[in-house]
Design a protein around this motif. Structure first.
Motif, PDB file in Angstrom:
ATOM      1  N   GLY A  80       0.824  -1.214   0.000  1.00 48.57           N
ATOM      2  CA  GLY A  80       0.000   0.000   0.000  1.00 48.57           C
ATOM      3  C   GLY A  80       0.852   1.256   0.000  1.00 48.57           C
ATOM      4  N   TYR A  81       2.036   1.178  -0.627  1.00 47.48           N
ATOM      5  CA  TYR A  81       2.958   2.302  -0.745  1.00 47.48           C
ATOM      6  C   TYR A  81       2.833   2.904  -2.149  1.00 47.48           C
ATOM      7  CZ  TYR A  81       5.768   1.056   3.447  1.00 47.48           C
ATOM      8  OH  TYR A  81       6.210   0.820   4.714  1.00 47.48           O
ATOM      9  N   SER A  82       3.567   4.009  -2.390  1.00 52.39           N
ATOM     10  CA  SER A  82       3.639   4.580  -3.739  1.00 52.39           C
ATOM     11  C   SER A  82       4.954   4.168  -4.386  1.00 52.39           C
ATOM     12  CB  SER A  82       3.648   6.107  -3.693  1.00 52.39           C
ATOM     13  OG  SER A  82       2.473   6.571  -3.146  1.00 52.39           O
ATOM     14  N   HIS A  83       4.891   3.922  -5.676  1.00 51.58           N
ATOM     15  CA  HIS A  83       6.103   3.581  -6.425  1.00 51.58           C
ATOM     16  C   HIS A  83       6.629   4.809  -7.141  1.00 51.58           C
ATOM     17  CE1 HIS A  83       7.849   1.640 -10.304  1.00 51.58           C
ATOM     18  NE2 HIS A  83       8.800   1.895  -9.431  1.00 51.58           N
ATOM     19  N   LEU A  84       7.869   5.150  -6.880  1.00 55.84           N
ATOM     20  CA  LEU A  84       8.531   6.263  -7.570  1.00 55.84           C
ATOM     21  C   LEU A  84       9.602   5.691  -8.481  1.00 55.84           C
ATOM     22  CD1 LEU A  84       9.488   9.098  -5.012  1.00 55.84           C
ATOM     23  CD2 LEU A  84       8.174   9.347  -7.106  1.00 55.84           C
ATOM     24  N   ASN A  85       9.384   5.780  -9.788  1.00 52.40           N
ATOM     25  CA  ASN A  85      10.326   5.244 -10.761  1.00 52.40           C
ATOM     26  C   ASN A  85      11.237   6.391 -11.221  1.00 52.40           C
ATOM     27  OD1 ASN A  85      11.549   4.422 -13.129  1.00 52.40           O
ATOM     28  ND2 ASN A  85       9.767   3.294 -13.867  1.00 52.40           N
ATOM     29  N   SER A  86      12.437   6.476 -10.643  1.00 53.94           N
ATOM     30  CA  SER A  86      13.291   7.635 -10.941  1.00 53.94           C
ATOM     31  C   SER A  86      13.784   7.631 -12.382  1.00 53.94           C
ATOM     32  CB  SER A  86      14.478   7.696  -9.977  1.00 53.94           C
ATOM     33  OG  SER A  86      15.337   6.599 -10.172  1.00 53.94           O
ATOM     34  N   GLY A  87      13.943   6.450 -12.974  1.00 56.77           N
ATOM     35  CA  GLY A  87      14.405   6.355 -14.360  1.00 56.77           C
ATOM     36  C   GLY A  87      13.468   7.092 -15.309  1.00 56.77           C
ATOM     37  N   LEU A  88      12.165   7.084 -14.982  1.00 56.01           N
ATOM     38  CA  LEU A  88      11.188   7.752 -15.858  1.00 56.01           C
ATOM     39  C   LEU A  88      11.425   9.263 -15.911  1.00 56.01           C
ATOM     40  CD1 LEU A  88       7.599   6.281 -15.398  1.00 56.01           C
ATOM     41  CD2 LEU A  88       9.185   6.021 -17.321  1.00 56.01           C
ATOM     42  N   LEU A  89      11.908   9.828 -14.803  1.00 55.35           N
ATOM     43  CA  LEU A  89      12.189  11.269 -14.794  1.00 55.35           C
ATOM     44  C   LEU A  89      13.381  11.589 -15.696  1.00 55.35           C
ATOM     45  CD1 LEU A  89      11.562  11.911 -11.010  1.00 55.35           C
ATOM     46  CD2 LEU A  89      10.280  12.904 -12.893  1.00 55.35           C
ATOM     47  N   TYR A  90      14.431  10.737 -15.612  1.00 55.36           N
ATOM     48  CA  TYR A  90      15.581  10.946 -16.511  1.00 55.36           C
ATOM     49  C   TYR A  90      15.152  10.745 -17.961  1.00 55.36           C
ATOM     50  CZ  TYR A  90      18.373  11.105 -12.359  1.00 55.36           C
ATOM     51  OH  TYR A  90      18.882  11.485 -11.147  1.00 55.36           O
ATOM     52  N   ARG A  91      14.268   9.788 -18.156  1.00 59.96           N
ATOM     53  CA  ARG A  91      13.780   9.539 -19.521  1.00 59.96           C
ATOM     54  C   ARG A  91      12.937  10.712 -20.025  1.00 59.96           C
ATOM     55  NH1 ARG A  91      14.157   4.448 -21.607  1.00 59.96           N
ATOM     56  NH2 ARG A  91      15.310   2.994 -20.296  1.00 59.96           N
ATOM     57  N   ALA A  92      12.145  11.322 -19.134  1.00 59.52           N
ATOM     58  CA  ALA A  92      11.288  12.441 -19.552  1.00 59.52           C
ATOM     59  C   ALA A  92      12.145  13.633 -20.001  1.00 59.52           C
ATOM     60  CB  ALA A  92      10.373  12.857 -18.398  1.00 59.52           C
ATOM     61  N   ILE A  93      13.216  13.909 -19.240  1.00 56.93           N
ATOM     62  CA  ILE A  93      14.103  15.018 -19.633  1.00 56.93           C
ATOM     63  C   ILE A  93      14.802  14.680 -20.953  1.00 56.93           C
ATOM     64  CG2 ILE A  93      16.193  16.292 -18.989  1.00 56.93           C
ATOM     65  CD1 ILE A  93      15.270  15.955 -16.025  1.00 56.93           C
ATOM     66  N   THR A  94      15.262  13.436 -21.077  1.00 51.93           N
ATOM     67  CA  THR A  94      15.946  13.008 -22.305  1.00 51.93           C
ATOM     68  C   THR A  94      15.000  13.109 -23.501  1.00 51.93           C
ATOM     69  OG1 THR A  94      17.274  11.488 -20.993  1.00 51.93           O
ATOM     70  CG2 THR A  94      17.206  11.079 -23.376  1.00 51.93           C
ATOM     71  N   TRP A  95      13.767  12.658 -23.293  1.00 51.09           N
ATOM     72  CA  TRP A  95      12.785  12.723 -24.371  1.00 51.09           C
ATOM     73  C   TRP A  95      12.596  14.177 -24.839  1.00 51.09           C
ATOM     74  CZ3 TRP A  95       8.026  15.277 -24.250  1.00 51.09           C
ATOM     75  CH2 TRP A  95       7.272  15.125 -25.415  1.00 51.09           C
ATOM     76  N   ALA A  96      12.441  15.082 -23.875  1.00 47.54           N
ATOM     77  CA  ALA A  96      12.240  16.494 -24.234  1.00 47.54           C
ATOM     78  C   ALA A  96      13.464  17.028 -24.988  1.00 47.54           C
ATOM     79  CB  ALA A  96      11.991  17.332 -22.973  1.00 47.54           C
ATOM     80  N   ALA A  97      14.661  16.674 -24.512  1.00 44.41           N
ATOM     81  CA  ALA A  97      15.892  17.182 -25.139  1.00 44.41           C
ATOM     82  C   ALA A  97      16.031  16.683 -26.581  1.00 44.41           C
ATOM     83  CB  ALA A  97      17.104  16.752 -24.312  1.00 44.41           C
ATOM     84  N   VAL A 155      20.823  18.005 -14.462  1.00 45.18           N
ATOM     85  CA  VAL A 155      19.729  17.040 -14.617  1.00 45.18           C
ATOM     86  C   VAL A 155      19.551  16.270 -13.305  1.00 45.18           C
ATOM     87  CG1 VAL A 155      19.046  14.927 -15.841  1.00 45.18           C
ATOM     88  CG2 VAL A 155      20.024  16.839 -17.113  1.00 45.18           C
ATOM     89  N   ARG A 156      20.669  15.854 -12.725  1.00 47.83           N
ATOM     90  CA  ARG A 156      20.594  15.080 -11.470  1.00 47.83           C
ATOM     91  C   ARG A 156      19.982  15.918 -10.350  1.00 47.83           C
ATOM     92  NH1 ARG A 156      22.010  10.381 -12.890  1.00 47.83           N
ATOM     93  NH2 ARG A 156      21.165   9.654 -10.932  1.00 47.83           N
ATOM     94  N   GLU A 157      20.364  17.191 -10.313  1.00 46.47           N
ATOM     95  CA  GLU A 157      19.848  18.063  -9.262  1.00 46.47           C
ATOM     96  C   GLU A 157      18.329  18.243  -9.382  1.00 46.47           C
ATOM     97  OE1 GLU A 157      20.792  22.545  -7.951  1.00 46.47           O
ATOM     98  OE2 GLU A 157      22.453  21.404  -8.810  1.00 46.47           O
ATOM     99  N   ARG A 158      17.887  18.416 -10.633  1.00 45.17           N
ATOM    100  CA  ARG A 158      16.456  18.611 -10.872  1.00 45.17           C
ATOM    101  C   ARG A 158      15.656  17.391 -10.439  1.00 45.17           C
ATOM    102  NH1 ARG A 158      13.388  21.583 -14.799  1.00 45.17           N
ATOM    103  NH2 ARG A 158      11.306  21.503 -13.943  1.00 45.17           N
ATOM    104  N   VAL A 159      16.140  16.211 -10.810  1.00 46.14           N
ATOM    105  CA  VAL A 159      15.426  14.966 -10.473  1.00 46.14           C
ATOM    106  C   VAL A 159      15.479  14.720  -8.963  1.00 46.14           C
ATOM    107  CG1 VAL A 159      15.410  12.461 -10.787  1.00 46.14           C
ATOM    108  CG2 VAL A 159      15.760  13.956 -12.760  1.00 46.14           C
ATOM    109  N   LEU A 160      16.640  14.997  -8.373  1.00 44.82           N
ATOM    110  CA  LEU A 160      16.791  14.802  -6.932  1.00 44.82           C
ATOM    111  C   LEU A 160      15.741  15.607  -6.159  1.00 44.82           C
ATOM    112  CD1 LEU A 160      18.504  13.689  -4.560  1.00 44.82           C
ATOM    113  CD2 LEU A 160      19.922  15.727  -4.734  1.00 44.82           C
ATOM    114  N   HIS A 161      15.546  16.864  -6.532  1.00 43.62           N
ATOM    115  CA  HIS A 161      14.562  17.697  -5.826  1.00 43.62           C
ATOM    116  C   HIS A 161      13.159  17.134  -5.940  1.00 43.62           C
ATOM    117  CE1 HIS A 161      17.419  21.327  -5.818  1.00 43.62           C
ATOM    118  NE2 HIS A 161      17.377  20.759  -4.637  1.00 43.62           N
ATOM    119  N   LEU A 162      12.804  16.687  -7.145  1.00 47.21           N
ATOM    120  CA  LEU A 162      11.461  16.134  -7.345  1.00 47.21           C
ATOM    121  C   LEU A 162      11.253  14.881  -6.502  1.00 47.21           C
ATOM    122  CD1 LEU A 162      10.862  16.419 -11.176  1.00 47.21           C
ATOM    123  CD2 LEU A 162       9.229  17.055  -9.421  1.00 47.21           C
ATOM    124  N   LEU A 163      12.276  14.026  -6.485  1.00 51.92           N
ATOM    125  CA  LEU A 163      12.157  12.769  -5.727  1.00 51.92           C
ATOM    126  C   LEU A 163      12.079  13.049  -4.231  1.00 51.92           C
ATOM    127  CD1 LEU A 163      14.735  10.542  -7.660  1.00 51.92           C
ATOM    128  CD2 LEU A 163      12.240  10.373  -7.747  1.00 51.92           C
TER     129      LEU A 163
END
Ligand code: DC
Length: 224
Positions: free
Chosen positions: A27-44, A105-113
């Motif tokens: 009953g926890y939430s799943h945070l997939n950090s790879g998806l955030l790196y992928r989202a930035i990569t996709w945009a770039a 990129v790492r800093e941005r994802v770190l803050h969100l996580l």
């Protein structure tokens, strides 16, 4: 009491699938950090961002990147829209290691996580979750499996026949990505000293989930 669970490991080691099932079972939430790196990569890639540091970081600063709760996990929104399967396309996968090695990129994802997962009750998977993102997580797991087995699983997932040749090629691609992810200067792929290593080469998916859920329940009762 709900705890924080960090699951790290190399490419295609089953982290995301396992993390999603563990989150559901607890009953926890799943945070997939790879998806955030992928989202930035996709945009770039999609928007053809300049690759020099100043130009890239300016575009990154203007990017609206957010997480929206969805079931037991989150959806990643780029400028309010979910890029969907483009996040796992070969074009995105080919560039993601390089883009995710950039400090901004790492800093941005770190803050969100940190913002989404800082209150506990999350299963977060990635490469640096136990070492950098949630270094005080109550449970840290490092998943490993042989490159050939990881390649076989990845091909089956994509509906591709895992012939000897196809497995050899995919294993080489995965190993190259692991070498890059482990060798980078910022937040490299590394097992935290206090992580429990699980070699899943000969384990079924549900067995891996069961092992982690049992460990989590034991830790939950210890911290309550
Ligand atoms: O888990 P994945 O294959 O979706 O991750 C894609 C890439 O993102 C991976 O090659 C390295 C990077 N990544 C990272 O550097 N740190 C994380 N915590 C998660 C992913």
């Amino acid at each position: 009491m709900k705890i924080t669970i960090a699951i790290d490991g190399p490419a295609a080691s089953g982290k995301s699938t396992t993390a999603a099932q563990v989150a559901r079972a607890l009953g926890y939430s799943h945070l997939n950090s790879g998806l955030l790196y992928r989202a930035i990569t996709w945009a770039a890639v999609e928007r053809d961002w300049p690759l020099d540091e100043e130009g890239f970081d300016r575009r990154l600063g203007n990017l609206d990147l957010s997480l929206e709760p969805a079931g037991f996990g989150f959806r990643v929104l780029v400028d309010g829209t979910d890029p969907g399967v483009s996040l796992v396309s070969p074009a995105t996968s080919a560039m993601v290691s390089e883009i995710s090695a950039r400090p901004a990129v790492r800093e941005r994802v770190l803050h969100l996580l940190e913002r989404e997962g800082g209150r506990g009750g999350v299963v977060c998977d990635g490469r640096d979750i136990g070492t950098v993102v949630f270094p005080t997580a109550e449970l840290k797991v490092f998943l490993v499996a042989s490159p050939e087995e990881r390649a076989r699983r990845r091909l089956l997932e994509q509906g591709i026949d895992p012939t000897t040749e196809a497995v050899r090629e995919e294993a080489a691609r995965l190993s190259a990505r692991d070498t890059f992810d482990s060798g980078r200067a910022v937040a490299p792929l590394r097992r935290a000293a206090d992580a429990i290593e699980l070699d899943t080469t000969e384990m079924g998916a549900s067995e891996v989930v069961q092992r982690i859920v049992s460990l989590a329940l034991a830790r939950e009762s210890r911290v309550s």
